[in-house]
Design an enzyme around this catalytic site. Structure first.
Site, mmCIF file in Angstrom:
data_model
loop_
_atom_site.group_PDB
_atom_site.id
_atom_site.type_symbol
_atom_site.label_atom_id
_atom_site.label_comp_id
_atom_site.label_asym_id
_atom_site.label_seq_id
_atom_site.Cartn_x
_atom_site.Cartn_y
_atom_site.Cartn_z
ATOM 1 C CG ASN A 108 5.045 51.055 71.517
ATOM 2 O OD1 ASN A 108 4.621 49.911 71.382
ATOM 3 N ND2 ASN A 108 6.076 51.520 70.843
ATOM 4 C CG HIS A 138 5.722 44.557 69.737
ATOM 5 N ND1 HIS A 138 5.291 45.332 70.774
ATOM 6 C CD2 HIS A 138 6.357 45.397 68.885
ATOM 7 C CE1 HIS A 138 5.631 46.594 70.557
ATOM 8 N NE2 HIS A 138 6.286 46.659 69.409
HETATM 9 FE FE1 HDE Z 1 5.554 47.939 65.174
HETATM 10 N N1 HDE Z 1 5.675 46.152 64.234
HETATM 11 N N2 HDE Z 1 6.745 48.759 63.776
HETATM 12 N N3 HDE Z 1 5.565 49.727 66.188
HETATM 13 N N4 HDE Z 1 4.391 47.161 66.605
HETATM 14 C C1 HDE Z 1 5.093 45.009 64.633
HETATM 15 O O1 HDE Z 1 3.911 43.577 63.204
HETATM 16 C C2 HDE Z 1 7.040 48.201 62.589
HETATM 17 C C3 HDE Z 1 6.198 50.858 65.803
HETATM 18 C C4 HDE Z 1 3.803 47.812 67.634
HETATM 19 O O2 HDE Z 1 0.529 42.745 69.666
HETATM 20 C C5 HDE Z 1 5.212 43.908 63.618
HETATM 21 O O3 HDE Z 1 2.353 41.978 63.541
HETATM 22 C C6 HDE Z 1 7.768 49.125 61.757
HETATM 23 C C7 HDE Z 1 5.723 51.983 66.569
HETATM 24 C C8 HDE Z 1 3.077 46.881 68.451
HETATM 25 O O4 HDE Z 1 0.707 41.835 67.690
HETATM 26 C C9 HDE Z 1 5.977 44.566 62.464
HETATM 27 C C10 HDE Z 1 7.905 50.270 62.513
HETATM 28 C C11 HDE Z 1 4.791 51.474 67.424
HETATM 29 C C12 HDE Z 1 3.247 45.643 67.840
HETATM 30 C C13 HDE Z 1 6.145 45.974 62.976
HETATM 31 C C14 HDE Z 1 7.260 50.030 63.772
HETATM 32 C C15 HDE Z 1 4.714 50.062 67.178
HETATM 33 C C16 HDE Z 1 4.071 45.848 66.687
HETATM 34 C C17 HDE Z 1 5.756 42.611 64.131
HETATM 35 C C18 HDE Z 1 8.614 51.556 62.141
HETATM 36 C C19 HDE Z 1 3.985 52.228 68.492
HETATM 37 C C20 HDE Z 1 2.703 44.314 68.319
HETATM 38 C C21 HDE Z 1 4.569 41.700 64.301
HETATM 39 C C22 HDE Z 1 8.182 52.127 60.931
HETATM 40 C C23 HDE Z 1 3.114 53.243 67.923
HETATM 41 C C24 HDE Z 1 1.295 44.083 67.897
HETATM 42 C C25 HDE Z 1 3.484 42.387 63.663
HETATM 43 C C26 HDE Z 1 0.805 42.774 68.469
HETATM 44 C C27 HDE Z 1 4.437 44.834 65.798
HETATM 45 C C28 HDE Z 1 6.719 46.914 62.214
HETATM 46 C C29 HDE Z 1 7.256 50.968 64.830
HETATM 47 C C30 HDE Z 1 3.836 49.215 67.941
HETATM 48 C C31 HDE Z 1 7.291 43.928 62.080
HETATM 49 C C32 HDE Z 1 8.281 48.863 60.358
HETATM 50 C C33 HDE Z 1 6.160 53.453 66.410
HETATM 51 C C34 HDE Z 1 2.289 47.198 69.710
HETATM 52 O O5 HDE Z 1 5.220 44.581 61.282
#
Ligand code: HDE
Length: 688
Positions: A149, A76
């Site tokens: 999302n 993201h």
């Molecule tokens: Fe994320 N995700 N994600 N994700 N995600 C990040 O956190 C992660 C997942 C989502 O505008 C990171 O600050 C893991 C689902 C958005 O700043 C990180 C898993 C959904 C954003 C991270 C998921 C999301 C992130 C990278 C699986 C929808 C951007 C930067 C367990 C419900 C937020 C940060 C923004 C960002 C980890 C799965 C949505 C790496 C480990 C499911 C919208 O921490």
């Protein structure tokens, strides 16, 4: 920078406001506050001599510059953030104690960031990709982050697979490409070996992943959460954002061309909308259900590859979010904002969804490497707007100066140090849970195909054709034939005809065998709520119309058309081969908004072509003009023409159908411009 009532500028500097007399610039200073006398020349020992190391002004400036970049988000990375507010319209008091969900009429500030997933911070806005939809609510009871999302399900069921998924989708490590694309071997290899991703794959291959505008996407919290009421009872909840402007997507060929025409298409679209006062709005809706109801679902709601069809648990609209203020500074706000699904307020709680559980620590951890300190919550965009008081101290970049001797609890030395408040504080849902410890995937997560099929069969024929064609496009970029075949094998469980279409598109002579399905695929009633076409609004609001003109175009036709579409809520842009003004037939001049070569029709929702005979002649040799009308037709857009416009269409060999209308019939044009000419598609491209 703000203006005071007498017009003076106020500049925030180290927390203090310095007033500067109207028209005078503030002094340029170092970060130590020393006024700089010369910002053009560094300190030399003599005119042709070396630069002196003692030049602290040069050193400070360059050193700061050297450290301007911070690590971009690991996923993201590319995003667009906007301030706004959330207003509750229906209380959920029966279900929760959270003030944000019970105080009707209360406006809570929010900061919302929408993003792509796979590309770097400088990648384009329109790849085929999931869009992040993250909202930070600055509630009276602390920050609540709903980090979702634009798709209600996810690829994987367990957080332990996330690094593998992301490594597979990102640039291949040996070659450093492709940037921001799923159409490559490692992604599809991983997917072919991960059948639980099939439902998400249907969404990814649909036009949901090539949205027209960030203002026209839905948002989903994805996981089930819990609400807890005053009696301590808990209810499950799923969160949905629904855009006021309805859903709208681009055509794949259009998305590809947009990437070149305007890499910032979505960010610019949002910026323009906010700056012109067309504030985008979403409804917040919830699906509420009990454990007893969940026990009757033919799937496990804790499995994030499953959605709860609206037909099973209807959506209840409880509020609205309006985005109305662009950040002052992209880095300070959009880049430094730190969302975390673990940021909850009392009255809301997590569910046992294993993907959510893994996310709860990941986000804070990622902020530590991105923002570099445990004190990132003090950065203004992250700071709660309610009081914070605790005994946490020190750390890099500590901005506060807590006074007094006491930094621990319990204590008997301070009558004013912070204490826990059992009655108002955060409580987890008191649920009884038991079972055997182990690295276990629940049996209830084993059905990987039924909802993938539900999604596919719920689409219109046009959307099905786009989805099948997207699969052919993506898999045609995969070099390993066994990977292509494996995917087609999975598709056979979803829909045999879909598998056949994709196999034909890939030139496979026979259908590959389907893998063994862990569970038989269940028949489900189609859910039209899963379509895009079914969720388009009958409106021109928020859309942009491009009018291609040249010298001697008919000003009266242009003026009437412009008025009608503006009244219908759209924005009009005039396109011509040169910037400046065109001279209209009546002698008036018309300012030009976009130069033809740099303003192709892909940036518009519909177009009009109003040309004199001379104009047609001038543009007939201009490939950008030919592409303008051909692409508008090929992207299924409405085209309004006068006689000259029709002549250009004829030269470009553009066909005639219900979407090509007389420019004097504004009503017909508006009706056609509100949608796409789906029936036209068969005549312009061979879809799978
Ligand atoms: Fe994320 N995700 N994600 N994700 N995600 C990040 O956190 C992660 C997942 C989502 O505008 C990171 O600050 C893991 C689902 C958005 O700043 C990180 C898993 C959904 C954003 C991270 C998921 C999301 C992130 C990278 C699986 C929808 C951007 C930067 C367990 C419900 C937020 C940060 C923004 C960002 C980890 C799965 C949505 C790496 C480990 C499911 C919208 O921490």
């Amino acid at each position: 920078m703000n203006k005071t009532s007498n017009g003076d500028l106020q500049i925030a500097n180290g927390g203090e406001l310095h007033q500067i007399a109207n028209g005078r610039h503030p002094s340029l200073t170092t970060n130590q506050g020393v006024v700089i006398s010369d910002n053009q020349n560094s300190l030399r020992s003599y005119p042709q001599g070396p630069t002196l190391g003692e030049d602290f002004i040069l050193r400070e400036k360059i050193t700061h510059f050297d450290h301007e970049r911070i690590p971009e988000r690991v996923v993201h990375a590319r995003g667009t953030g906007v301030h706004g507010f959330f207003e509750l319209t229906t209380s959920l008091e029966q279900y929760t104690t959270a003030k944000i969900l019970t105080e009707v009429g209360e406006k809570t500030p929010v900061f919302t960031r929408m993003s792509t997933v796979a590309g770097g911070a400088g990648s384009v806005d329109t790849p085929r990709d999931v869009r992040g939809f993250a909202v930070k609510f600055y509630t009276k009871e602390g920050n609540w982050d709903l980090v979702g999302n634009n798709i209600p399900v996810f690829f994987i069921q367990d957080a332990i697979k996330f690094p593998d998924l992301i490594h597979a989708v990102k640039m291949e490590p040996d070659r450093g490409f492709p940037q921001s694309a799923t159409a490559h071997d490692t992604f599809w290899d991983f997917i072919s070996l991960t059948p639980e991703s099939m439902h998400m794959i249907m969404w990814i291959m649909s036009d949901r992943t090539i949205p027209r505008s960030l203002r026209m996407i839905e948002g989903f919290g994805v996981h089930s959460f819990r609400l807890i009421n005053a009696a301590g009872e808990s209810t499950f909840v799923k969160f949905h954002w629904r855009p006021k402007l309805g859903l709208q997507s681009t055509i794949w060929d259009e998305a590809v061309k947009l990437a070149g025409a305007d890499p910032d298409f979505h960010r610019r679209d949002m910026f323009d909308a906010i700056m012109s006062g067309n504030f985008p709005e979403w409804e917040l809706a919830v699906q509420l259900f009990t454990q007893e109801q969940a026990d009757t679902f033919p799937f496990d709601h804790l499995d994030p590859t499953k959605l709860i069809p609206e037909e099973l648990v209807p959506l209840k609209v409880i509020g609205r979010m309006v985005l109305d203020r662009w950040p002052n500074n992209f880095f300070a706000e959009t880049e430094q904002v730190a969302y975390c699904p673990a940021n909850l307020v009392p009255g809301i709680d997590f569910s046992n969804d294993p993907l959510l559980q893994g996310r709860l620590f990941s986000y804070h951890d990622t902020q530590l490497s991105r923002l570099g300190t445990v004190n990132f919550h003090q950065i203004p965009i992250n700071a709660p707007k309610c009081p914070i008081s605790n005994h946490q101290r020190d750390g890099h970049m500590q901005m506060t100066q807590p006074a007094g001797r006491v930094a621990y609890e319990p204590n008997s030395l301070s009558a004013t140090s912070p204490r826990e408040i059992p009655a108002r504080g955060f409580h987890s849902a008191a649920v009884t849970e038991a079972g055997t410890k182990g690295r276990i995937r629940s049996e209830s997560f084993a059905d990987h195909y039924s909802q993938a099929r539900l999604f596919y069969i719920s689409q219109t024929e046009y959307e099905q054709a786009h989805l099948a064609s997207a699969l052919v496009f993506e898999l045609s970029k995969v070099e390993h034939v066994h990977v292509r075949e494996a995917i087609v094998g999975h598709l056979r469980h979803i829909d045999e005809a879909l598998a056949q279409r994709v196999a034909t598109g890939l030139g496979l002579e026979q259908l590959p065998a389907a893998p063994v399905a862990a569970r038989p695929v269940q028949a489900m009633k189609p859910s039209p709520a899963l379509q895009i076409i079914g969720k388009m609004q009958d409106t021109l609001m928020g859309r942009t119309i491009g009018i291609l003109v040249a010298n001697h175009s008919d000003g009266a036709v242009i003026a009437k058309l412009k008025q009608a579409v503006t009244d219908a809520g759209a924005t009009v842009k005039i396109v011509a081969s040169k910037m400046g003004n065109v001279k209209l037939a009546g002698g008036q001049t018309l300012p030009v908004d976009g130069q033809l070569a740099g303003t192709p029709s892909v940036v518009f929702d519909a177009v009009a072509v109003i040309l004199s005979d001379e104009g047609v002649q001038a543009l007939s040799m201009e490939s950008a003009a030919i592409d303008f009308v051909r692409d508008a037709f090929g992207h299924l857009k409405a085209i309004a023409v006068d006689k000259g416009g029709q002549a250009l269409l004829d030269i470009a060999r553009v066909g005639k159908d219900a979407g090509v209308v007389d420019a004097n019939d504004q009503t017909a044009f508006i009706a056609a411009a509100k949608t796409r000419q789906w029936n036209r598609e068969k005549s312009v491209r061979g879809l799978a």
